[in-house]
Design a protein around this motif. Structure first.
Motif, PDB file in Angstrom:
ATOM      1  N   UNK A  34     -54.811   5.169  53.643  1.00  0.00           N
ATOM      2  CA  UNK A  34     -56.146   5.474  54.153  1.00  0.00           C
ATOM      3  C   UNK A  34     -57.090   5.849  53.022  1.00  0.00           C
ATOM      4  N   UNK A  35     -58.272   6.356  53.395  1.00  0.00           N
ATOM      5  CA  UNK A  35     -59.302   6.675  52.389  1.00  0.00           C
ATOM      6  C   UNK A  35     -59.562   8.172  52.364  1.00  0.00           C
ATOM      7  N   UNK A  36     -60.109   8.632  51.259  1.00  0.00           N
ATOM      8  CA  UNK A  36     -60.576  10.012  51.151  1.00  0.00           C
ATOM      9  C   UNK A  36     -61.741  10.031  50.168  1.00  0.00           C
ATOM     10  N   UNK A  37     -62.497  11.145  50.207  1.00  0.00           N
ATOM     11  CA  UNK A  37     -63.620  11.269  49.268  1.00  0.00           C
ATOM     12  C   UNK A  37     -63.206  12.122  48.084  1.00  0.00           C
ATOM     13  N   UNK A  38     -63.598  11.701  46.888  1.00  0.00           N
ATOM     14  CA  UNK A  38     -63.350  12.540  45.711  1.00  0.00           C
ATOM     15  C   UNK A  38     -64.652  12.698  44.939  1.00  0.00           C
ATOM     16  N   UNK A  39     -64.761  13.812  44.232  1.00  0.00           N
ATOM     17  CA  UNK A  39     -65.936  14.011  43.385  1.00  0.00           C
ATOM     18  C   UNK A  39     -65.768  13.132  42.144  1.00  0.00           C
ATOM     19  N   UNK A  40     -66.875  12.891  41.467  1.00  0.00           N
ATOM     20  CA  UNK A  40     -66.796  12.074  40.241  1.00  0.00           C
ATOM     21  C   UNK A  40     -65.815  12.667  39.247  1.00  0.00           C
ATOM     22  N   UNK A  41     -65.760  13.989  39.181  1.00  0.00           N
ATOM     23  CA  UNK A  41     -64.887  14.647  38.199  1.00  0.00           C
ATOM     24  C   UNK A  41     -63.410  14.361  38.471  1.00  0.00           C
ATOM     25  N   UNK A  42     -63.094  13.995  39.700  1.00  0.00           N
ATOM     26  CA  UNK A  42     -61.690  13.751  40.059  1.00  0.00           C
ATOM     27  C   UNK A  42     -61.411  12.282  40.345  1.00  0.00           C
ATOM     28  N   UNK A  43     -62.278  11.413  39.899  1.00  0.00           N
ATOM     29  CA  UNK A  43     -62.178  10.010  40.325  1.00  0.00           C
ATOM     30  C   UNK A  43     -61.408   9.118  39.348  1.00  0.00           C
ATOM     31  N   UNK A  44     -61.070   9.618  38.170  1.00  0.00           N
ATOM     32  CA  UNK A  44     -60.441   8.750  37.173  1.00  0.00           C
ATOM     33  C   UNK A  44     -59.120   8.181  37.683  1.00  0.00           C
ATOM     34  N   UNK A  45     -58.985   6.873  37.546  1.00  0.00           N
ATOM     35  CA  UNK A  45     -57.731   6.210  37.926  1.00  0.00           C
ATOM     36  C   UNK A  45     -57.602   5.947  39.417  1.00  0.00           C
ATOM     37  N   UNK A  46     -58.529   6.479  40.231  1.00  0.00           N
ATOM     38  CA  UNK A  46     -58.449   6.230  41.669  1.00  0.00           C
ATOM     39  C   UNK A  46     -59.009   4.835  41.974  1.00  0.00           C
ATOM     40  N   UNK A  47     -58.694   4.332  43.163  1.00  0.00           N
ATOM     41  CA  UNK A  47     -59.108   2.973  43.506  1.00  0.00           C
ATOM     42  C   UNK A  47     -60.231   3.046  44.545  1.00  0.00           C
TER      43      UNK A  47
END
Ligand code: AMP
Ligand code: MG
Length: 419
Positions: A34-47
């Motif tokens: 599924x999907x989730x929201x992340x802040x830019x600071x935690x977005x590295x490597x996420x798809x």
């Protein structure tokens, strides 16, 4: 005792070509998370799970690219230096300036909005000026040193696509568009275990006949490098009951199971039987080296790969089969391998009818040209060949002989996050 050559395994007698196995993996895969929201600071490597469309122009307004003076080129005299009165002072961060007074110049700084009516900015190093006026040399190039609104990204433009793995530059790009949070795919849950009565935990003292577990630690690290969540399920003994019980349990709360060892046709190899008992095998024996036994199947909705036991085979097969499958299950667009065509620095005879991967190194020949050499030790038990290499040479099924200088395909390790 299990007999492997029963009816349900009949179609696996023939060795499946690597390309066919990859095509099957690719055809059957879709994101399972599924999907989730992340802040830019935690977005590295996420798809990314959303397309990123620019809600505005980037840059948002015409602005100066240098510190200097803005003017309209129509106000320059031909073939002579032009002195213009300075009618405005425009720094970065200020409101939209008033249109430039005709026949004058504006003092302007990098990033400041260009006033309407100006079409050129001249660098402060290229003029003589005081607080009241600026003298612009003849033959000054016009139209330069400012950046039009939207030159990088324009309003409504799709800049990044869902399925893209976020690198630092992508996160910068999202910030430039004003996104504070991003919708990304949740992390894939991957169970990893080893199998074999001879396999012991590093740190223990193995009894006679025992060796340390290499594959579980290598696989868990390879999986984590893709951003997935790993469950360490330890080492399974060589019994069918224990194997079935462990796979059954792992399938209940993981998206993917990776195992190594016990996948061949020996009496002590139970992985294929266990998958067959609990779900379905899609393919099992491949025309590849290193490898050959490599089981892919499903238990309910959980995908499973049983890697061969030899550590080099596990490592290489993870790169070529496990890595793209894991990426695609995680929501990423299926990553086609990057293959560089380079001259071989070696000669070699090869059995036709199977795809082979050699551990290899990039080199520069005496003329400064890139070439690729195979690692001197290629056995599938020679783990140090993976350590000493910086990529794989892929030899296609039909090839039988490589001569020095022949073009070969080189797959850098960096693409599999194992550089
Ligand atoms: P198998 O496929 O189980 O017959 O294993 C093939 C070879 O790989 C055997 O020599 C095993 O001892 C070795 N092997 C299997 N699993 C591991 C592991 N986790 N770490 C190191 N070597 C292994
Ligand atoms: Mg074994």
């Amino acid at each position: 005792m299990a007999t492997i050559l029963n009816d349900c395994f009949a179609e696996h007698h023939k060795l499946l070509p690597a390309e066919e196995a990859l095509a099957r993996l690719r055809a059957g895969v879709s994101p399972v998370v599924g999907c989730e929201e992340v802040s830019l600071a935690n977005a590295k490597g996420r798809i990314l799970a959303q397309n990123l469309v620019s809600p505005n122009n980037v840059p948002p307004f015409n602005n100066a690219a240098v510190d200097g003076y803005a003017f309209n080129s129509q106000d320059l005299s031909a073939n002579i230096e032009t002195t213009l009165a300075i009618s405005a002072y425009i720094a970065a961060g200020g409101e939209t300036p008033a249109p430039l007074q005709s026949g004058s110049a504006a003092r302007i700084f990098t990033g400041a909005p260009l006033p309407a009516g100006a079409d050129t900015v001249i660098m402060q190093e290229d003029v003589t000026a005081d607080e009241q006026s600026v003298s612009i040399p003849q033959h000054t190039k016009t139209g330069i040193n400012w950046r039009p609104a939207g030159e990088d990204m324009s309003t409504g433009e799709t800049v990044l696509l869902a399925g893209h793995r976020l690198r630092p530059q992508d996160i910068g790009c999202a910030a430039a568009m004003g996104y504070a949070k991003l919708s990304v795919f949740k992390r894939l849950k991957v169970a990893v275990f080893s199998s074999g009565n001879e396999i012991y935990e590093p740190g223990q003292t193995p009894p006679e006949g025992g060796i340390f577990d290499v594959n579980r630690y290598m696989l868990m690290t390879q999986v984590r490098q893709t951003g997935a969540e790993v469950s360490d399920l330890g080492i399974l003994p060589d019994t069918l009951d224990a194997t079935v019980a462990a796979l059954d349990l792992a399938a209940k709360n993981h998206d993917l199971i990776l195992s190594s060892g016990g996948v061949s046709t020996g009496d002590k190899d139970h992985i294929a039987h266990a998958i067959n008992q609990l779900g379905q095998i899609n393919f099992w024996r491949l025309a590849i080296k290193p490898g050959r036994p490599l089981a892919f199947g499903h238990i309910a909705n959980t995908a499973l790969i049983g890697f061969p036991g030899n550590p080099v085979a596990t490592g290489v097969c993870f790169m070529r089969f496990g890595f793209p499958l894991l990426c695609a299950l995680s929501g990423q667009i299926w990553p086609e391998p990057i293959k560089l065509t380079l001259p071989a620095a070696f000669s070699l005879s090869k059995k036709p009818g199977r795809t082979e991967w050699l551990r290899a190194n990039l080199q520069v020949d005496t003329n400064g040209r890139s070439q690729v050499d195979k690692h001197p030790r290629q056995g599938s038990g020679i783990l140090t060949s993976l350590v000493g290499a910086d990529g794989l040479i892929e030899l296609c099924e039909s090839s039988t002989r490589i001569e020095i200088g022949d073009a070969v395909s080189f797959l850098p390790f960096s693409q599999f996050n194992v550089a």
